[in-house]
Scaffold this motif. Sequence first.
Motif: not given
Length: 392
Positions: A242-260
């Motif tokens: 219900d309450f969370n954060t998601v972090e994305f790293a953008l490489r070559d136009g693709i967002p990779y979920a790093i920490d969620f």
Amino acid sequence: MKKIGILFGQEDSFPQAFVDRVNQKAEKGISAEFVRLDKVMQAEPLDYAVIIDRISQDVPYYRAALKNAAICGTAVINNPFWWSADEKFFNNALAVKIGVPVPKTVILPSKELPDDTTSKSFRNLAYPLDWNGIFNYVGFPAYMKPFDGGGWKEVYKLENEKDFFSKYDKTKQYVMMLQEEVIFDDYFRCYCIGGKHVRIMQYEPRNPHHLRYEHGKAPASKKLLDTIKDYVIKLNQYLGYDFNTVEFALRDGIPYAIDFCNPAPDAEVTSVGQENFDWVVETAADYAIERAKKQKDGLDNLTWGEFVKTAASKTPLVPAVKKAPVKAEVSVAKVDHAIEAEGKVKKAKAPVAKVAVTKEPVSKAAAVKEPVVKAAAVKEKAAPKPKKAAKK
């Protein structure tokens, strides 16, 4: 009167602002306050319709109390049973299954023997591990971090296999993940509340903590923001947070979920900034009131994710692809600000967006090429057997 409580630890600004905002809204029959525990008896309810949990990850007594409250009907945010079971390596595996890009990751046994174990406890574990296979899969540079940790604690950057073994020797009883480095062009940290309300923030994790939201980068495109928003909602609905954060790293136009796996994410005004802070307070207050109105005594009022629901119903985790897919009919809460020009938070109560989940197949992320430079094959050598943790 239905009470909304917040359980918290060392943070200062968010708990008080949350309580004040709920009470300012003056919803009939609903109030908010700090949770107070003077006794917890089995199967006896606490006097709260909703509890926002910000600290039980560090206080086992609180986690047990929240589970007891949940079984008596309190809507605990986040679900304490799922939070107890979840960890980052599983999160990555789930992301792969539902089509969200993540870095290549493996899990490693603790370097030292856990308490109350001996070498006989590990007779099913191969010595040495297949280090060639592990290093060739992940590559270097890489990162090593606890599979259930957070807050950038015990995180190591590794340049090569020699560097790996040197730092792995220092990890004591931690169970670590080895993860490929994603050299990113941009980075995003995203709040998600209620599995539908999303706040996307461009972010620079390499800056000092208090400057990480002052990134100085060009605004992201709408197409990219829409993709990130879809991934954020999908991950949180499958996990059931219900309450969370998601972090994305953008490489070559693709967002990779790093920490969620951040069910008690930082919300201090001094670190996230005033506008992001105002959004979190406002959205959390509205969502807590929504949950209080729906709460029913004596019933399960927790949020359970799609992973658990599909497992219980014996249905596929991801629906099979249809030959003639129909147009998606998913309505999501829009990002409540434009990154190009941060807007002021509106205090007027906004209608809650409803998410209509269809069986529309999710488009797969663009194929990612294998890294050009592979990790050099390492000579097979016996890893030293785990050392027994020194007695204190």
